[in-house]
Each structure stands twice: as structure tokens, then as C-alpha cells.
Design a protein around this motif. Structure first.
Motif, mmCIF file in Angstrom:
data_model
loop_
_atom_site.group_PDB
_atom_site.id
_atom_site.type_symbol
_atom_site.label_atom_id
_atom_site.label_comp_id
_atom_site.label_asym_id
_atom_site.label_seq_id
_atom_site.Cartn_x
_atom_site.Cartn_y
_atom_site.Cartn_z
ATOM 1 N N ALA A 84 0.819 -1.220 0.000
ATOM 2 C CA ALA A 84 0.000 0.000 0.000
ATOM 3 C C ALA A 84 0.848 1.263 0.000
ATOM 4 C CB ALA A 84 -0.937 0.003 1.206
ATOM 5 N N MET A 85 2.112 1.148 0.395
ATOM 6 C CA MET A 85 3.017 2.304 0.407
ATOM 7 C C MET A 85 2.405 3.471 1.182
ATOM 8 S SD MET A 85 5.734 1.338 -1.295
ATOM 9 C CE MET A 85 6.553 2.828 -1.866
ATOM 10 N N VAL A 86 1.796 3.167 2.312
ATOM 11 C CA VAL A 86 1.229 4.144 3.248
ATOM 12 C C VAL A 86 -0.051 4.803 2.724
ATOM 13 C CG1 VAL A 86 1.839 5.971 4.901
ATOM 14 C CG2 VAL A 86 3.640 4.624 3.891
ATOM 15 N N THR A 87 -0.527 4.454 1.527
ATOM 16 C CA THR A 87 -1.738 5.079 0.990
ATOM 17 C C THR A 87 -2.987 4.692 1.777
ATOM 18 O OG1 THR A 87 -1.955 3.267 -0.614
ATOM 19 C CG2 THR A 87 -0.827 5.261 -1.350
ATOM 20 N N ASP A 88 -2.910 3.617 2.587
ATOM 21 C CA ASP A 88 -4.065 3.240 3.401
ATOM 22 C C ASP A 88 -4.413 4.307 4.425
ATOM 23 O OD1 ASP A 88 -1.462 2.117 4.292
ATOM 24 O OD2 ASP A 88 -2.579 1.553 6.089
ATOM 25 N N ARG A 89 -3.484 5.212 4.716
ATOM 26 C CA ARG A 89 -3.771 6.311 5.649
ATOM 27 C C ARG A 89 -4.775 7.297 5.059
ATOM 28 N NH1 ARG A 89 2.284 8.033 7.887
ATOM 29 N NH2 ARG A 89 2.861 5.983 8.744
ATOM 30 N N TYR A 90 -4.853 7.349 3.736
ATOM 31 C CA TYR A 90 -5.720 8.314 3.064
ATOM 32 C C TYR A 90 -6.970 7.677 2.468
ATOM 33 C CZ TYR A 90 -1.197 10.668 3.276
ATOM 34 O OH TYR A 90 -0.013 11.193 3.712
ATOM 35 N N GLN A 91 -7.103 6.360 2.647
ATOM 36 C CA GLN A 91 -8.204 5.622 2.037
ATOM 37 C C GLN A 91 -9.090 5.008 3.120
ATOM 38 O OE1 GLN A 91 -8.881 5.225 -1.427
ATOM 39 N NE2 GLN A 91 -10.772 4.585 -0.427
ATOM 40 N N HIS A 92 -10.411 5.153 2.993
ATOM 41 C CA HIS A 92 -11.323 4.567 3.963
ATOM 42 C C HIS A 92 -11.362 3.051 3.788
ATOM 43 C CE1 HIS A 92 -12.573 8.450 5.304
ATOM 44 N NE2 HIS A 92 -12.985 8.805 4.096
ATOM 45 N N LEU A 93 -11.076 2.324 4.856
ATOM 46 C CA LEU A 93 -11.060 0.866 4.850
ATOM 47 C C LEU A 93 -12.158 0.342 5.765
ATOM 48 C CD1 LEU A 93 -7.207 0.311 5.194
ATOM 49 C CD2 LEU A 93 -8.544 0.315 3.095
ATOM 50 N N ARG A 94 -12.843 -0.698 5.325
ATOM 51 C CA ARG A 94 -13.920 -1.294 6.114
ATOM 52 C C ARG A 94 -13.762 -2.814 6.087
ATOM 53 N NH1 ARG A 94 -18.688 1.012 7.747
ATOM 54 N NH2 ARG A 94 -18.271 2.816 6.397
ATOM 55 N N HIS A 95 -13.929 -3.438 7.250
ATOM 56 C CA HIS A 95 -13.776 -4.889 7.354
ATOM 57 C C HIS A 95 -15.126 -5.575 7.452
ATOM 58 C CE1 HIS A 95 -13.325 -8.683 9.716
ATOM 59 N NE2 HIS A 95 -12.410 -8.891 8.795
ATOM 60 N N HIS A 96 -15.242 -6.723 6.770
ATOM 61 C CA HIS A 96 -16.443 -7.557 6.845
ATOM 62 C C HIS A 96 -16.004 -8.994 7.105
ATOM 63 C CE1 HIS A 96 -18.801 -4.252 4.988
ATOM 64 N NE2 HIS A 96 -17.710 -4.082 4.255
ATOM 65 N N ALA A 97 -16.679 -9.659 8.018
ATOM 66 C CA ALA A 97 -16.299 -11.031 8.354
ATOM 67 C C ALA A 97 -16.597 -11.998 7.217
ATOM 68 C CB ALA A 97 -17.022 -11.468 9.625
#
Length: 213
Positions: free
Chosen positions: A100-113
Motif C-alpha cells: 500500500a506504500m502508506v496510501t491506506d492512511r488516506y483511504q477509507h477501509l472497512r472490514h467484513h467477516a
């Protein structure tokens, strides 16, 4: 270094500091070496996310994470580049963030089981769920009408979409291939699908402020 600049980004701000809540005093004093476009130089992370949120696109990306797939980080990076609304991780909550090269800091992430949980969430927001896999009956990405409000679902590298994912999808599509390999890399397929949405729905008007490359 024989090629390119010795350092990424910019050094400390020269001259009177600019005014505005978006600026980070530490970055102004020490320099900004982050992998961000020039518009966001010296901005706080919170200010960058807020600006991105004001113009995010209507597509989502979802990835099944049953085998700790190394492609997930790269898919997140592409989702940030194309300004996805959200990225959904299905299955194991933990994933390899290196790509991800740190781009996950700027992207909304959501987890689903489970994929069922993802499908239920999307139905509540009016977003279609389309899987990508070379399955019989899959639509051709090159000729299909890409929906504006859509979530692209990708399976693990190798096995592709799980059986539960195939059942939960509103439909599946495939990417045309002409060589000897059975499939292309999952992160490459994700980038192709996202760019197909961009070509169809993004504001690419010359001089538009929407695209800041």
C-alpha cells in the motif's frame, strides 16, 4: 544517485510560512518527503483526507482475504490513486500493508467477516456488487456498461472468487486475455477494472480541478 533526484518530496519551507489550518508546522520546518501530489505538500494528513472526501468517486473495491494475499496492499494503493469511496477487506482482518506504500492512511477501509456481510452492507447503500473472474457467463468488461454505483469484488490470487462470493455477486465480469496464461495478477485486474470506471464516469474535462494527477 545515477537517475532521478536524490530525495523524494521537498525540503523545509523557504520564506514566510503560509497560513491555513491545512498546513503542518513540523513538515514546514523539516520538509515533506511523503508520496503525495504537489498540491498536498506540507498539508496535514487530516486535511488531505478531508479534501479527498469532498470529491471521492462512487465506486468501491472489495478483496477477499482468506490467505493473507500480498496483492491487497497494491490494490489499496490503486484504489487511492483512482479515489475509491471505500476499500472493503473480507475475511481476515489483518492484511499485508507493505504494497500500500502508506496510501491506506488516506483511504477509507472497512472490514467484513464474510461476503454475505459485505453484500448486506452494499445493499443498504444502493451499491451493486460485481465480481471479477473468468467464469462462464461473465460479461466482458470491455463491452459492458460499468455502473456508476458499484463495488468491484476480487478473490485471492490463484483460486479467484470463493463460492460464497460468486453467489453473493449481482453479476461477474471478465477481462479479455489473449495469451497462454489462465489469469492475470489480481492487483493488475483490479487496476484495469477501476480504470474502466474512470474512463466511463470520472470528470476528465480539460482544466477540471477534479483530476490533479
Amino acid at each position: 544517485m545515477p537517475h532521478g533526484p536524490p530525495e523524494v518530496g521537498v525540503g523545509p519551507w523557504v520564506g514566510p510560512w503560509p497560513e491555513g489550518d491545512e498546513y503542518d508546522a513540523r513538515l514546514l520546518a523539516e520538509g515533506d518527503r511523503r508520496n503525495v501530489v504537489d498540491r498536498y505538500r506540507y498539508w496535514t494528513m487530516e486535511a488531505i483526507v478531508a479534501d479527498l472526501d469532498a470529491r471521492r468517486h462512487d465506486f468501491h473495491v472489495a478483496i477477499e482475504n482468506w490467505q493473507h494475499d500480498f496483492n491487497i496492499g497494491t490494490i489499496v494503493r490503486s484504489a487511492n490513486a483512482f479515489l475509491a469511496a471505500e476499500v472493503h477487506i473480507v475475511g481476515n482482518r489483518r492484511w499485508n500493508r507493505r504494497g500500500a506504500m502508506v496510501t491506506d492512511r488516506y483511504q477509507h477501509l472497512r472490514h467484513h467477516a464474510s461476503v454475505a456481510d459485505l453484500a448486506a452492507y452494499l445493499r443498504g447503500t444502493g451499491v451493486a456488487l460485481l465480481g471479477i473472474d473468468n467464469l462462464p457467463g461473465s460479461a466482458h468488461l470491455e463491452t459492458m456498461e460499468v455502473p456508476r454505483r458499484v463495488c468491484f469484488l476480487f478473490g485471492q490470487e490463484g483460486p479467484g472468487l470463493s463460492e460464497a462470493a460468486r453467489e453473493a455477486c449481482d453479476g461477474t465480469f471478465s477481462i479479455a486475455q489473449f495469451g497462454s496464461t489462465r489469469s492475470i495478477n489480481a492487483s493488475a485486474a483490479a487496476a484495469i477494472a477501476m480504470h474502466a470506471w474512470i474512463r466511463t464516469h470520472a470528470d476528465l474535462t480539460p482544466g477540471s480541478d477534479a483530476w490533479r494527477g
